[in-house]
Design an enzyme around this catalytic site. Structure first.
Site, PDB file in Angstrom:
ATOM      1  N   GLY A 256       0.833  -1.193   0.000  1.00 40.64           N
ATOM      2  CA  GLY A 256       0.000   0.000   0.000  1.00 40.64           C
ATOM      3  C   GLY A 256       0.871   1.248   0.000  1.00 40.64           C
ATOM      4  CG  PHE A 257       4.267   0.898  -0.270  1.00 37.50           C
ATOM      5  CD1 PHE A 257       4.967   0.262   0.734  1.00 37.50           C
ATOM      6  CD2 PHE A 257       4.031   0.220  -1.450  1.00 37.50           C
ATOM      7  CE1 PHE A 257       5.439  -1.027   0.568  1.00 37.50           C
ATOM      8  CE2 PHE A 257       4.494  -1.079  -1.626  1.00 37.50           C
ATOM      9  CZ  PHE A 257       5.198  -1.707  -0.624  1.00 37.50           C
ATOM     10  N   GLY A 485       1.015  -6.378   4.257  1.00 36.59           N
ATOM     11  CA  GLY A 485       2.172  -7.239   4.118  1.00 36.59           C
ATOM     12  C   GLY A 485       3.127  -7.041   5.280  1.00 36.59           C
ATOM     13  NE  ARG A 647       5.587  -5.239  24.728  1.00 36.76           N
ATOM     14  CZ  ARG A 647       4.474  -5.701  25.275  1.00 36.76           C
ATOM     15  NH1 ARG A 647       3.605  -4.854  25.771  1.00 36.76           N
ATOM     16  NH2 ARG A 647       4.243  -6.986  25.321  1.00 36.76           N
ATOM     17  CG  ASN A 650       6.818 -11.001  15.309  1.00 39.01           C
ATOM     18  OD1 ASN A 650       7.966 -11.196  14.912  1.00 39.01           O
ATOM     19  ND2 ASN A 650       5.852 -11.877  15.119  1.00 39.01           N
ATOM     20  CE  LYS A 720      10.011   5.363  20.524  1.00 39.35           C
ATOM     21  NZ  LYS A 720      10.951   6.460  20.900  1.00 39.35           N
ATOM     22  CB  VAL A 722       9.060  -0.586  13.156  1.00 39.16           C
ATOM     23  CG1 VAL A 722       9.287  -0.590  14.653  1.00 39.16           C
ATOM     24  CG2 VAL A 722       7.910  -1.520  12.787  1.00 39.16           C
ATOM     25  CD  GLU A 724       5.321   5.748   7.056  1.00 42.76           C
ATOM     26  OE1 GLU A 724       5.037   6.539   6.160  1.00 42.76           O
ATOM     27  OE2 GLU A 724       4.670   5.683   8.117  1.00 42.76           O
TER      28      GLU A 724
END
Ligand code: MOS
Length: 757
Positions: A256-257, A485, A647, A650, A720, A722, A724
């Site tokens: 999508g971006f 994704g 934090r 995954n 927070k 991750v 971009e």
């Protein structure tokens, strides 16, 4: 992905401590829940839907960039076997929202055949609907449009400059702190540079697509979508129906971006055609049609001026960006704002100017603003360090912002020093010679090392979720999240499982459907934090309700423990003061006679958090390039990033996000550019063959260090963004490595072979 990359996919040791600290679900490098569906071809994307009676729509698009359509051979198209109808400005049914009016909050003006005007190349000028895709495609060709052509405005010389009312989505066009003139008058060294970034296009693997099916005044849309609830509201406004009459199904997105968070014209036309014909309509944009009506990263021309005292301390920082937009919309890359959060200068001025070109409207594209802006800033910082005779890392540490520059707000968390230290150590930065052109490899290639700081702000979207504890002790968790994704299905289920005291595989997770609770926007790198917080709170609500049952039931071992006196773990509630007394969820529910317990939540950011704190993810990227001194060929041979983003839910997915960002940064630095033919205003490389993106052979072994960072302030789950940040430091790092290898300072992206000769 190259074998080197997959060898880094195991959880790095840095994350193991975090994993243990957070228990059995969150913090673990679980594989993607949707992985098996995807690799076995069972994941259905929008265009995989074939409802009964389906017909196919194809947009005819403009071959000119400015002017009007004088004539089209509609009869020829309609005469083609299988063609059902042709939508043009002459017969297009009315819409309930004026497409030339913006729609709050993010809605852009769209091109939906409102007149015969052409405002950019590839603009839809007709929609052909047919029984087959082939017939619709042929019908579009037969239209053979004739144009009145006006000269296209394609560059700074011909474009129309304007003072923008805002930049990005609701951002201020200029921001000033301190006395800039005083800052420059105190400077011992002043550096000025002008930097250019090209137009870039998202090019998600899955193009924009919709299958629209009406039932009376209700419509169901299968479409890849990053913002389901917001899009439903927009479509409802366009079609004059209640928002609950719009259902969007978006279980999977092939990327999508940013481009799939915005409502675009082609989909609206397809939905309109479906209503008009009373048959389901499918529209899938061709690759070429993705270059125009569905957003892109706008071109920028940026000027940076930095003043430093004799110790290399910044005294003034001025960043001005001219950002391009379309002839009829206002979205501007907020590029200069990249200079606000990073370096401690007593005086900072960032400002933007708009430039109207005859191009499709740009929009948010992965790290909008920060990507282009930090590309320029990080090169300028490297140049400033050079001008001061300092190592680029030492220069950055000298100008490290302990609080947010200008506002003085404390950061909710900022482990950037650790990112610098761990990244530099891993890369071997301390062995870097200060001057350029000093290193060669065993084959005589020039070797250069460069670095850049990565930063991305932390927005937060309101979100809702529902968590249902079932009689068998498992749970159903629901929110209308979007997985482009990035692994949202997996990470969000982990957060829910933790809140529910269950293992992730005991949690059934439903997302990607607009009838589920509103999960907000999958954008701004904020989806895990935003939807995750709602899931965390919904899970907590379900556990609180379950606890109420248990502690008020004299037959429960938890009787009398009170609401704060239990712990939810592995499907059981334990008395906090005596863990020998416990009971399973299933037992509690069975005795209560209830078949399930439903917890709900509506979450949002506490406004005080943002007003009192600066909220950013941080990182540092180190790059090595090798350049053939005879041929000028540039290869990136190493990339090491170290990122701190609160934090880690995954580590496998987070690392994959960083890799994706770093690869895009490499692409930005060395590959990507949409090239406009100045004679016609058409994009000459509107495909994936000539619009250069990196292939496996371009990507070196990647390392992304997940730096430990706890953030008790940014939100109650400490997460927070991750998604971009990886792109932001990488562009500058590679450009600076190119300089370090060759002594050539290239300020126009992408850097090309010919720049080396
Ligand atoms: Mo991103 S450009 O917020 O999808």
């Amino acid at each position: 992905m190259s074998p080197e990359i997959s060898s880094h996919q195991a959880a790095p040791s840095e994350t193991k401590a975090a994993a243990n600290r957070y228990g059995s679900n969150a913090g673990q490098p679980l594989t993607r829940r949707d992985g098996l569906l995807k690799v076995t071809g069972r994941a259905t994307y929008a265009a995989d839907n074939h409802p009964e009676g389906l017909v196919f729509a194809v947009t005819a698009v403009s071959r000119i960039a400015r002017g009007r359509v004088r004539a089209m051979n509609i009869d020829a198209a309609k005469a083609h076997p299988g063609v059902i109808d042709v939508l043009t400005p002459a017969n297009r049914p009315p819409l309930s929202h004026d497409p030339d009016e913006k729609m709050p909050p993010f809605g852009f003006r769209v091109e939906v055949l409102q007149d015969d005007g052409v405002r950019y190349a590839n603009q839809p000028i007709a929609l052909v609907i047919a029984e087959t895709l082939e017939a619709a495609t042929e019908g579009a060709v037969l239209l053979d449009p004739q144009y009145d052509v006006e000269p296209a405005r394609v560059d700074r010389a011909t474009g129309l400059r304007f003072d923008p009312p805002g930049v990005g989505v609701g951002g201020d066009p200029s921001t000033a702190y301190g006395d800039l003139d005083a800052g420059f008058s105190q400077a011992a060294v002043t550096l000025e540079g002008e930097y250019e970034t090209p137009p870039q296009y998202h090019n998600a693997m899955e193009p924009h697509a919709v299958v629209a099916e009406w039932d009376g005044d209700r419509v169901t849309l299968d479409m890849p979508n990053q913002a389901l609830a917001m899009s439903c509201a927009s479509y409802a406004a366009f079609f004059g129906i209640p928002v609950e009459n719009v259902t969007i199904r978006s279980p999977f997105l092939g990327g999508g971006f940013g481009s799939k968070a915005i409502i675009n014209g082609p989909q609206i036309l397809a939905i309109l055609a479906a209503r008009m014909l009373k048959r389901p309509v499918k529209l899938v944009l061709t690759r070429a049609q993705m270059y125009g009506p569905v957003g892109h990263r706008g071109q920028t021309w940026q000027k940076l001026r930095l003043g430093m005292d004799s110790d290399g301390q910044l005294t003034a920082l001025h960043h001005r960006s001219m950002s391009a937009t379309s002839a009829f919309e206002d979205f501007l890359e907020p590029a200069a704002n990249a200079s606000l959060p990073l370096y401690a200068s007593p005086a900072i001025l960032v400002e933007h100017e708009g430039l109207r070109l005859d191009t499709g409207t740009p929009g948010p594209m992965r790290a909008p603003g920060e990507a282009s802006g930090s590309a320029a800033l990080e090169v300028a910082i490297d140049e400033a360090a050079e001008a001061c005779g300092m190592d680029p890392l030492a220069f950055r540490l000298k100008n490290y912002a302990e609080t947010e520059p200008g506002t003085g707000k404390p950061f909710s968390s900022k482990a950037l020093r650790t990112c610098y230290a761990q990244g530099a150590a891993r890369f071997g930065w301390s062995r870097r010679p200060l001057s350029p052109g000093q290193m060669r490899d065993e084959n005589g290639l020039l070797v250069g090392w460069g670095m850049g700081t990565a930063v991305f702000h932390c927005p937060h979207f309101p979100a809702e979720a529902r968590a249902t504890l079932r009689a068998d002790g498992t749970a159903l968790v629901e929110t209308g999240a979007a997985d482009m994704g990035q692994g949202a299905w997996t990470a969000l289920a982990q957060i829910a499982a933790e809140a529910l005291g269950l293992d992730a595989d005991q949690v059934e997770f439903h997302a990607g459907l607009s009838t589920l609770p509103d999960a907000g926007v999958a954008g701004g790198s904020a989806h895990t934090a935003s939807a995750g917080l709602a899931l965390h709170q919904a899970g907590g609500d379900a556990i609180a309700r379950l606890t109420d049952l248990a502690v008020n039931d004299p037959q429960s071992p938890l009787f009398g423990a009170g609401n704060i006196g239990v712990i939810a773990r592995r499907g059981r509630l334990y008395r906090r003061d005596d863990e020998a007394r416990h009971e399973s969820y299933a037992q509690i529910l069975a005795r209560s006679g209830q078949s399930e317990i439903i917890g709900t939540a509506k979450s949002a950011r506490d406004p005080a958090v943002a007003s009192d704190h600066a909220l950013y993810s941080h990182g540092a990227v180190f790059a090595e390039v090798k350049i053939d001194p005879d041929l000028g060929q540039i290869r990136t041979t190493r990339l090491v990033g170290a990122f701190a983003a609160g934090r880690v839910i995954n580590p496998r997915l987070v690392q994959s996000q960083y890799f994706g960002g770093m690869i895009w940064g490499l692409s930005f630095a060395l590959h990507e550019e949409a090239v406009t033919d100045k004679r016609t205003g058409r994009i000459m490389n509107a495909d994936l063959a000539e619009y250069r993106v990196p292939v496996n052979a371009d990507i070196p072994p990647l390392e992304a260090i997940l730096v430990d960072e706890e953030d008790a302030i940014v939100n109650p789950i400490g997460v927070k963004g991750v998604g971009e940040i990886g792109i932001t430091g990488t562009v500058g790092a590679i450009a600076n490595a190119v300089w370090h290898a060759t002594g050539k300072r290239i300020r126009k992206f992408p850097i090309r072979i010919e720049d080396m000769l």
